[in-house]
Design an enzyme around this catalytic site. Structure first.
Site, PDB file in Angstrom:
ATOM      1  N   CYS A  73      56.362  59.397  45.911  1.00  0.00           N
ATOM      2  CA  CYS A  73      55.062  59.984  46.231  1.00  0.00           C
ATOM      3  C   CYS A  73      55.136  60.688  47.575  1.00  0.00           C
ATOM      4  O   CYS A  73      55.510  60.086  48.581  1.00  0.00           O
ATOM      5  CB  CYS A  73      54.004  58.891  46.284  1.00  0.00           C
ATOM      6  SG  CYS A  73      52.429  59.506  46.885  1.00  0.00           S
ATOM      7  N   CYS A  79      49.176  57.462  53.064  1.00  0.00           N
ATOM      8  CA  CYS A  79      48.262  56.664  52.248  1.00  0.00           C
ATOM      9  C   CYS A  79      48.513  55.180  52.529  1.00  0.00           C
ATOM     10  O   CYS A  79      49.641  54.760  52.725  1.00  0.00           O
ATOM     11  CB  CYS A  79      48.528  56.991  50.785  1.00  0.00           C
ATOM     12  SG  CYS A  79      47.780  55.877  49.616  1.00  0.00           S
ATOM     13  N   CYS A  82      50.838  52.135  49.183  1.00  0.00           N
ATOM     14  CA  CYS A  82      52.187  51.643  48.860  1.00  0.00           C
ATOM     15  C   CYS A  82      52.987  51.468  50.138  1.00  0.00           C
ATOM     16  O   CYS A  82      53.760  52.325  50.522  1.00  0.00           O
ATOM     17  CB  CYS A  82      52.940  52.654  48.017  1.00  0.00           C
ATOM     18  SG  CYS A  82      52.320  52.885  46.383  1.00  0.00           S
ATOM     19  N   CYS A 165      47.794  59.795  41.700  1.00  0.00           N
ATOM     20  CA  CYS A 165      48.508  58.665  42.277  1.00  0.00           C
ATOM     21  C   CYS A 165      49.511  58.170  41.242  1.00  0.00           C
ATOM     22  O   CYS A 165      49.162  57.966  40.075  1.00  0.00           O
ATOM     23  CB  CYS A 165      47.525  57.552  42.625  1.00  0.00           C
ATOM     24  SG  CYS A 165      48.333  55.992  42.989  1.00  0.00           S
ATOM     25  N   GLN A 312      42.432  41.824  36.454  1.00  0.00           N
ATOM     26  CA  GLN A 312      43.734  42.097  37.078  1.00  0.00           C
ATOM     27  C   GLN A 312      44.103  43.562  36.914  1.00  0.00           C
ATOM     28  O   GLN A 312      43.978  44.105  35.822  1.00  0.00           O
ATOM     29  CB  GLN A 312      44.815  41.241  36.411  1.00  0.00           C
ATOM     30  CG  GLN A 312      44.746  39.780  36.786  1.00  0.00           C
ATOM     31  CD  GLN A 312      45.392  39.496  38.132  1.00  0.00           C
ATOM     32  OE1 GLN A 312      45.956  40.384  38.772  1.00  0.00           O
ATOM     33  NE2 GLN A 312      45.292  38.260  38.568  1.00  0.00           N
ATOM     34  N   TYR A 341      38.247  28.675  39.604  1.00  0.00           N
ATOM     35  CA  TYR A 341      38.273  30.078  40.062  1.00  0.00           C
ATOM     36  C   TYR A 341      38.611  30.985  38.876  1.00  0.00           C
ATOM     37  O   TYR A 341      39.548  31.775  38.926  1.00  0.00           O
ATOM     38  CB  TYR A 341      39.302  30.283  41.182  1.00  0.00           C
ATOM     39  CG  TYR A 341      39.245  29.268  42.284  1.00  0.00           C
ATOM     40  CD1 TYR A 341      38.469  29.486  43.417  1.00  0.00           C
ATOM     41  CD2 TYR A 341      39.960  28.069  42.180  1.00  0.00           C
ATOM     42  CE1 TYR A 341      38.419  28.536  44.435  1.00  0.00           C
ATOM     43  CE2 TYR A 341      39.907  27.119  43.193  1.00  0.00           C
ATOM     44  CZ  TYR A 341      39.140  27.358  44.312  1.00  0.00           C
ATOM     45  OH  TYR A 341      39.095  26.424  45.305  1.00  0.00           O
ATOM     46  N   GLU A 362      33.522  29.140  38.201  1.00  0.00           N
ATOM     47  CA  GLU A 362      33.581  30.396  38.948  1.00  0.00           C
ATOM     48  C   GLU A 362      32.260  30.572  39.687  1.00  0.00           C
ATOM     49  O   GLU A 362      31.204  30.232  39.170  1.00  0.00           O
ATOM     50  CB  GLU A 362      33.827  31.537  37.945  1.00  0.00           C
ATOM     51  CG  GLU A 362      33.450  32.923  38.384  1.00  0.00           C
ATOM     52  CD  GLU A 362      34.280  33.450  39.551  1.00  0.00           C
ATOM     53  OE1 GLU A 362      35.513  33.305  39.556  1.00  0.00           O
ATOM     54  OE2 GLU A 362      33.656  33.995  40.486  1.00  0.00           O
ATOM     55  N   ASP A 420      43.275  29.227  40.555  1.00  0.00           N
ATOM     56  CA  ASP A 420      43.681  30.602  40.888  1.00  0.00           C
ATOM     57  C   ASP A 420      42.738  31.127  41.964  1.00  0.00           C
ATOM     58  O   ASP A 420      41.929  32.013  41.721  1.00  0.00           O
ATOM     59  CB  ASP A 420      43.611  31.474  39.616  1.00  0.00           C
ATOM     60  CG  ASP A 420      44.071  32.905  39.857  1.00  0.00           C
ATOM     61  OD1 ASP A 420      44.623  33.194  40.940  1.00  0.00           O
ATOM     62  OD2 ASP A 420      43.869  33.744  38.954  1.00  0.00           O
ATOM     63  N   CYS A 447      47.590  34.229  45.185  1.00  0.00           N
ATOM     64  CA  CYS A 447      47.830  35.597  45.663  1.00  0.00           C
ATOM     65  C   CYS A 447      48.130  35.589  47.155  1.00  0.00           C
ATOM     66  O   CYS A 447      48.138  36.631  47.796  1.00  0.00           O
ATOM     67  CB  CYS A 447      46.652  36.492  45.327  1.00  0.00           C
ATOM     68  SG  CYS A 447      45.083  35.848  45.919  1.00  0.00           S
TER      69      CYS A 447
HETATM   70  N1  SAH Z   1      41.557  33.673  37.359  1.00  0.00           N
HETATM   71  C1  SAH Z   1      40.848  34.919  37.376  1.00  0.00           C
HETATM   72  C2  SAH Z   1      40.220  35.264  38.730  1.00  0.00           C
HETATM   73  C3  SAH Z   1      41.036  35.019  39.959  1.00  0.00           C
HETATM   74  S1  SAH Z   1      40.382  35.753  41.426  1.00  0.00           S
HETATM   75  C4  SAH Z   1      41.738  36.038  36.910  1.00  0.00           C
HETATM   76  O1  SAH Z   1      42.958  35.936  36.955  1.00  0.00           O
HETATM   77  O2  SAH Z   1      41.218  37.049  36.447  1.00  0.00           O
HETATM   78  C5  SAH Z   1      39.591  34.415  42.226  1.00  0.00           C
HETATM   79  C6  SAH Z   1      38.196  34.138  41.706  1.00  0.00           C
HETATM   80  O3  SAH Z   1      37.671  33.034  42.433  1.00  0.00           O
HETATM   81  C7  SAH Z   1      37.199  35.261  41.881  1.00  0.00           C
HETATM   82  O4  SAH Z   1      36.630  35.539  40.628  1.00  0.00           O
HETATM   83  C8  SAH Z   1      36.148  34.700  42.856  1.00  0.00           C
HETATM   84  O5  SAH Z   1      34.849  35.148  42.582  1.00  0.00           O
HETATM   85  C9  SAH Z   1      36.276  33.217  42.626  1.00  0.00           C
HETATM   86  N2  SAH Z   1      35.875  32.313  43.720  1.00  0.00           N
HETATM   87  C10 SAH Z   1      35.963  32.518  45.060  1.00  0.00           C
HETATM   88  N3  SAH Z   1      35.623  31.402  45.733  1.00  0.00           N
HETATM   89  C11 SAH Z   1      35.302  30.462  44.812  1.00  0.00           C
HETATM   90  C12 SAH Z   1      34.890  29.078  44.892  1.00  0.00           C
HETATM   91  N4  SAH Z   1      34.734  28.470  46.059  1.00  0.00           N
HETATM   92  N5  SAH Z   1      34.681  28.414  43.734  1.00  0.00           N
HETATM   93  C13 SAH Z   1      34.856  29.021  42.535  1.00  0.00           C
HETATM   94  N6  SAH Z   1      35.235  30.322  42.399  1.00  0.00           N
HETATM   95  C14 SAH Z   1      35.458  31.023  43.523  1.00  0.00           C
END
Ligand code: SAH
Length: 492
Positions: A73, A79, A82, A165, A312, A341, A362, A420, A447
């Site tokens: 790129c 930018c 990346c 992009c 994602q 989450y 969530e 997650d 992450c």
């Molecule tokens: N597992 C899902 C989302 C992961 S991102 C996927 O892979 O698509 C993390 C998520 O946690 C987000 O949706 C965010 O809104 C949520 N989150 C953040 N803090 C939180 C908490 N204290 N309790 C529950 N969910 C929460």
């Protein structure tokens, strides 16, 4: 040695920092050098000096790193997207693996031999380009007053004109050109952030990679007013624009989002569909994996995605990440599983295909509505979803009087708990509750490997053993790292 701004030094770059900058050291003093890569020997100029470190700019590359490649790129240095595109893809993967391993050792307190033993090979992409299913393009004007769209230059709000992009779908360019042309022909203004005037702020494009469905959402500087007023004309000559966009192969949803706030937040609360459906669909397959190969199974989940939902951005790698998490959960069809989450239930619905019963938690209510609808549309009856913070919902269920029902008992002592969390990791109350619930296995999808390491330390001190871990490259050419880990209960 007294370091001062504008001094020039020769350094060898050894590592990559959190923002993708190269890190070199002079007598224990760290220099963060933008655009430098590990293996570079470079002359750098100090731009900002702090107590123990300094920022510096690349003045001259004396000996380029053998791992440098020509970035595809032309905008990659300007930018912010990346940060490590100039590093060979193979070395990007090695860097991510090492970063996770180092954090697990340094922050998690695990022995280096243990980490080497349990970490599986990193999952890279065969073709690490055009993998993103979502793009958000700001609209504005160039220095010469020309209407443009593209990307913000790193850490600024000036737009670099670029409609193609290389991480995004090919269709983005066509869509953006149609919109730019329409704006020029019909004198539609772009938003001016400083003055708060002008109409078009951003264009969001999403593509369902497996369905081929396209979504365009035009974010404008206006108040929504009457929701659901489909015929309303928000953009001059709106029908002409819609007709042109609708002709594109795969076009499924065209909407307008209203954002009249002076804010960096891209989307406002209200969206009105002006053509087609409100959502697009995408399908993800479950893969069987034995640690190396990924074999596609006939099991899949279809997701409905609205303009504002979290989904994602790299669907090819998300399938592999979720399939890895699923293999770590080692389900046989009977298990009770919590998915904390859970967002729109992406992982929960994967788990539900192989589990007895899944419970998702969530904090965002709209995401839970999407999760429930996704479960219904896929005829998945064994997934229930709760709105709330993991650190509040989980203790509430655990502390409920026992013996109320068989289900309540199973929820208090699940077989598997999957988490997650966002970058800040899990709340300690959440971790303590997981330890009290004593699931057989814990699957941690992360992450941010620093908070992952911090949390794994707590879980392992509480009677769990780290069994396996795997980095999955979701953000090729960027510095973010996604990793899945599996823990097994050791104390009986
Ligand atoms: N597992 C899902 C989302 C992961 S991102 C996927 O892979 O698509 C993390 C998520 O946690 C987000 O949706 C965010 O809104 C949520 N989150 C953040 N803090 C939180 C908490 N204290 N309790 C529950 N969910 C929460």
């Amino acid at each position: 040695m007294a370091f001062q701004k504008n001094q020039i030094y020769t350094v060898e770059i050894e590592d990559i920092g959190a923002e993708g900058e190269g890190i070199g050291r002079i007598e224990g003093f760290s220099l963060f050098v933008k655009d430098a890569l590990p293996g570079d020997k470079a002359k750098v100029r100090l731009t900002k000096v702090k107590k123990n470190y300094a920022y510096a700019r690349l003045e001259e590359l004396l000996e380029p790193s053998p791992d440098r490649v020509t970035p595809r790129c032309p905008f990659h240095r300007q930018c912010g997207g990346c940060q490590i595109q100039a590093l060979s893809y193979e070395k990007q993967l090695a860097f991510k693996q090492t970063k996770v391993e180092n954090n697990l050792v340094r922050i998690g307190g695990f022995a280096p031999e243990k980490i080497r033993e349990i970490m599986e090979p990193v999952i890279g992409m065969e073709d690490p380009w055009r993998y993103r299913n979502k793009a958000q393009y700001p609209f504005g004007y160039s220095g010469e007053g020309e209407l443009i769209t593209g990307f913000y230059a790193g850490r600024t709000h000036s737009i670099i004109a670029n409609t193609d992009c290389l991480l995004g779908a090919r269709e983005n360019q066509k869509i953006l050109e149609i919109i730019l042309k329409h704006m020029e022909q019909c004198h539609v203004s772009a938003y001016d952030e400083k003055k708060g005037r002008g109409l078009v702020r951003h264009v969001l494009i999403r593509k369902g990679f497996s369905s081929g469905e396209l979504m365009v959402c035009i974010v404008i500087n206006a108040d929504g007013g009457k929701s659901g007023a489909r015929a309303e004309r928000w953009i001059p000559e709106q029908n002409r624009l819609v007709d042109r966009l609708a002709l594109l192969h795969g076009m499924t949803s065209i909407s307008v989002n209203f954002n009249s706030e002076k804010t960096n937040v891209i989307m406002g609360a209200e969206t009105v569909t002006i053509w087609g459906r409100d959502k697009i669909r995408d399908k993800m397959h479950l893969f069987r994996t034995d640690g190396s190969e990924f074999v596609k199974t006939d099991k899949s989940v279809t997701y409905e995605i609205s303009p504002r939902s979290f989904y994602q951005v790299n669907p090819v790698q998300a399938e592999r990440l979720y399939s890895t998490a699923l293999s770590y959960a080692a389900l046989t069809g009977k298990e009770t599983v919590w998915d904390l989450y859970c967002g729109i239930g992406t992982i929960s619905l994967f788990l539900a295909r192989d589990a007895g019963q899944v419970y998702g938690v969530e904090v965002v209510p709209e995401a839970i509505e999407d999760a429930r609808e996704n479960a219904r549309k896929n005829n998945i009856a064994n997934a229930k979803f709760f709105v709330g913070r993991a650190e509040e919902v989980l203790p509430a269920f655990y502390e409920e009087e026992s013996g109320i029902s068989e289900e309540a008992e199973a929820m208090r002592h699940p077989d598997v708990i999957v988490v997650d969390p966002p970058r800040k990791g899990c709340d300690e109350i959440c971790l303590r509750t997981i330890l009290r619930m004593r699931p057989e296995r814990i699957v941690y999808v992360s992450c941010d490997s620093a908070t992952l390491a911090r949390d794994l330390r707590i879980l392992c001190q509480g009677g769990y053993e780290l069994k396996r871990g795997r980095v999955c490259d979701q953000f090729c050419h960027g510095v973010h790292v996604e990793v899945a880990c599996c823990l097994q209960r050791v104390s009986s």
